[in-house]
Design a protein around this motif. Structure first.
Motif, mmCIF file in Angstrom:
data_model
loop_
_atom_site.group_PDB
_atom_site.id
_atom_site.type_symbol
_atom_site.label_atom_id
_atom_site.label_comp_id
_atom_site.label_asym_id
_atom_site.label_seq_id
_atom_site.Cartn_x
_atom_site.Cartn_y
_atom_site.Cartn_z
ATOM 1 N N GLY A 76 0.832 -1.201 0.000
ATOM 2 C CA GLY A 76 0.000 0.000 0.000
ATOM 3 C C GLY A 76 0.860 1.241 0.000
ATOM 4 O O GLY A 76 2.059 1.188 0.312
ATOM 5 N N GLU A 77 0.243 2.370 -0.357
ATOM 6 C CA GLU A 77 0.971 3.639 -0.328
ATOM 7 C C GLU A 77 1.226 4.047 1.122
ATOM 8 O O GLU A 77 0.343 3.942 1.982
ATOM 9 N N ILE A 78 2.438 4.537 1.377
ATOM 10 C CA ILE A 78 2.816 4.966 2.724
ATOM 11 C C ILE A 78 2.243 6.358 2.997
ATOM 12 O O ILE A 78 2.507 7.309 2.265
ATOM 13 N N VAL A 79 1.439 6.447 4.062
ATOM 14 C CA VAL A 79 0.858 7.711 4.514
ATOM 15 C C VAL A 79 1.405 7.992 5.906
ATOM 16 O O VAL A 79 1.335 7.137 6.796
ATOM 17 N N VAL A 80 1.972 9.169 6.089
ATOM 18 C CA VAL A 80 2.710 9.491 7.320
ATOM 19 C C VAL A 80 2.048 10.620 8.090
ATOM 20 O O VAL A 80 1.670 11.647 7.505
ATOM 21 N N THR A 81 1.898 10.424 9.383
ATOM 22 C CA THR A 81 1.564 11.515 10.306
ATOM 23 C C THR A 81 2.772 11.700 11.220
ATOM 24 O O THR A 81 3.114 10.801 11.997
ATOM 25 N N HIS A 82 3.432 12.851 11.091
ATOM 26 C CA HIS A 82 4.616 13.134 11.923
ATOM 27 C C HIS A 82 4.163 13.931 13.140
ATOM 28 O O HIS A 82 3.618 15.024 13.008
ATOM 29 N N LEU A 83 4.403 13.378 14.319
ATOM 30 C CA LEU A 83 3.835 13.928 15.549
ATOM 31 C C LEU A 83 4.623 15.112 16.115
ATOM 32 O O LEU A 83 4.203 15.709 17.104
ATOM 33 N N ALA A 84 5.743 15.463 15.467
ATOM 34 C CA ALA A 84 6.549 16.609 15.935
ATOM 35 C C ALA A 84 6.534 17.730 14.901
ATOM 36 O O ALA A 84 7.532 18.407 14.690
ATOM 37 N N THR A 85 5.384 17.929 14.254
ATOM 38 C CA THR A 85 5.337 18.922 13.164
ATOM 39 C C THR A 85 4.231 19.967 13.356
ATOM 40 O O THR A 85 3.639 20.423 12.384
ATOM 41 N N SER A 86 3.959 20.375 14.577
ATOM 42 C CA SER A 86 2.885 21.361 14.770
ATOM 43 C C SER A 86 3.201 22.694 14.092
ATOM 44 O O SER A 86 2.297 23.425 13.688
ATOM 45 N N ASP A 87 4.497 23.028 13.920
ATOM 46 C CA ASP A 87 4.878 24.281 13.266
ATOM 47 C C ASP A 87 4.420 24.336 11.806
ATOM 48 O O ASP A 87 4.116 25.402 11.273
ATOM 49 N N PHE A 88 4.439 23.178 11.140
ATOM 50 C CA PHE A 88 3.981 23.047 9.749
ATOM 51 C C PHE A 88 3.567 21.580 9.617
ATOM 52 O O PHE A 88 4.386 20.728 9.286
ATOM 53 N N PRO A 89 2.300 21.276 9.898
ATOM 54 C CA PRO A 89 1.899 19.876 10.121
ATOM 55 C C PRO A 89 1.967 18.995 8.869
ATOM 56 O O PRO A 89 1.576 19.403 7.771
#
Length: 454
Positions: free
Chosen positions: A311-324
């Motif tokens: 499947g395609e990799i979908v990422v949520t980076h949890l240290a990106t509140s500055d530019f999510p």
């Protein structure tokens, strides 16, 4: 590690010099790495609980202070308190490169300071401008540092880097030169792979006697094959590990790098946009940086795929509140691994990462260059939405460009031809054509450089 001068210097750098360097840059990398070295031994359930806690913190922050998500949550009636399990993420829309380009300013946190601007081509060849804050940098540096230490090496050990990005190659100022000397890092530019350059690379590696190599798998395997063809031994230098990233690692590349340099090969997967996603441990597990990154694998319709299916990799980076980067579609394809790694870490694993393939190209005079040498010409041109380069022969190269609606096509064509001829040769025929879209390969994956001359 033996108590010799080399390891004593490494301990000084990793324990004092590099932490001071990070503190001066207002990074929290040292504290984050220490925490990551503790959390990696958590159980899968404990790591998922940590992910959910951090996800809710991230969504609460961006829902208040990032205009794009504040408007989205209000419009869709979404509240961070509704997220009671990681599967709740599927309530949120995907973040795509097109959305980032259309809403760049609205994706910035209202209280963000000192954002760094990045420009990347990505594995689909679509240029993308985005921003990264110090929190995200700290977490990515810490994750890479942790993975480095898995292999019995550390910051301060002699390192040879084979790389091609202008971001790295363009910063050869005095400060960086001093820093690299202190950290014992030496850079070899990976764009050009002529016989003379390869001989020089081999000589430089022999002189340096690095404890670790770092670079593109294609570039390191190219150097290894050249050393082999020259009958030049490279397995007597004390190299402990070869770290590779930025491209798909093929089995034959791993084999030749390992054979020639006499060390294991450690694969890393990530990007400037999506972050430090996964890294291989000595037991062979491709561990996801689960404390910072939630990985979903989805089918072409955006639905989750079962474990064991690609499947395609979908990422949520949890240290990106500055530019999510929340549910960010990477365009790369992988399979989730449901095994427990022999190393004992609770971090989940990927297998069969199928993205990031880049070819070499060949100049008219026979000089072999990394495909990135041509990619950067297009990537940095205003108005280029996507592209594909097909090298039919040493004498002829075809460039397909999907241009933005307001792009100046008349100035774009001579810029491309001029840049390509500077790299490939003054007499090379460069055919530039504009298309409505860049089609994927039959496999469904995108390749942005294809060379029939290599």
């Amino acid at each position: 590690m033996s108590m010799d001068r080399t390891s004593a210097y490494t301990r000084l750098v990793s324990g004092l010099v590099f932490p001071l360097h990070e503190r001066l840059k207002h990074h929290e990398s040292v504290a984050v790495r220490r925490e990551l070295e503790r959390s990696q031994w958590m159980s899968a359930a404990e790591l998922q609980a940590l992910q959910l806690q951090r996800l809710r913190q991230l969504l609460t922050d961006v829902g208040q202070h990032v205009p794009f998500y504040r408007e989205l949550f209000a419009r869709e009636g979404i509240s961070p308190s509704d997220f009671t399990e990681l599967a709740s993420l599927q309530r949120l829309p995907f973040l795509t490169k097109a959305l980032i380009r259309a809403h760049t300013e609205a994706l910035k946190h209202e209280q963000a300071r000192d954002l760094a601007r990045f420009n990347t081509g990505g594995s689909s060849g679509e240029p993308l401008i985005f921003f990264i804050g110090k929190q995200r940098v700290s977490h990515d540096v810490a994750a890479k540092w942790r993975a480095t230490r898995w292999w019995g090496v550390d910051i301060g050990d002699p390192e040879m880097v084979v790389w091609g990005s202008p971001i790295e190659l363009g910063k050869q100022d005095r400060v960086k030169a001093v820093r690299d000397k202190l950290l014992r890092t030496e850079l070899l530019p990976a764009f050009e792979m002529s016989e003379a350059k390869l001989d020089g690379f081999i000589a430089a590696i022999r002189r340096k006697r690095p404890r670790m190599l770092f670079g593109y798998p294609s570039a390191l395997s190219h150097i290894a094959k050249h050393a082999k063809s020259r009958g030049q031994r490279m397995d007597d230098l004390g190299i402990k590990v070869a770290f590779v990233t930025s491209e798909r690692l093929y089995d034959e590349q791993r084999a030749v790098i390992s054979e020639v340099f006499g060390c294991p090969v450690a694969n890393g997967y990530g990007g400037r946009d999506a972050g430090f996603i996964a890294h291989e441990c000595p037991a062979g597990g491709m561990h996801i940086t689960a404390e910072d990154v939630i990985v979903e694998l989805v089918d072409p319709q955006g639905r989750p795929v079962p474990v064991g299916e690609a499947g395609e990799i979908v990422v949520t980076h949890l240290a990106t509140s500055d530019f999510p980067f929340i549910r960010y579609r990477t365009g790369d394809v992988a399979v989730m691994d449901d095994r427990t790694c022999a190393c004992g870490r609770g971090l989940p694993m990927l297998k069969e990462i199928q993205g990031r393939t880049t070819d070499f190209v060949v100049a008219a005079d026979g000089t072999v260059m990394h495909g990135l040498a041509l990619i950067y010409i297009l990537r940095d041109l205003p108005g280029v939405a996507a592209f594909k380069i097909v090298q039919h022969s040493r004498e002829r190269c075809e460039v397909l460009i999907q241009a933005e609606a307001d792009a100046d096509r008349q100035t774009m064509v001579p810029s491309v031809i001029r840049g390509f001829r500077q790299r490939l040769g003054a007499q090379v025929e460069v055919d530039v054509s504009f298309v409505d879209g860049i089609p994927p390969e039959r496999s469904g994956k995108f390749r942005y450089v294809i060379s029939h001359a290599a």
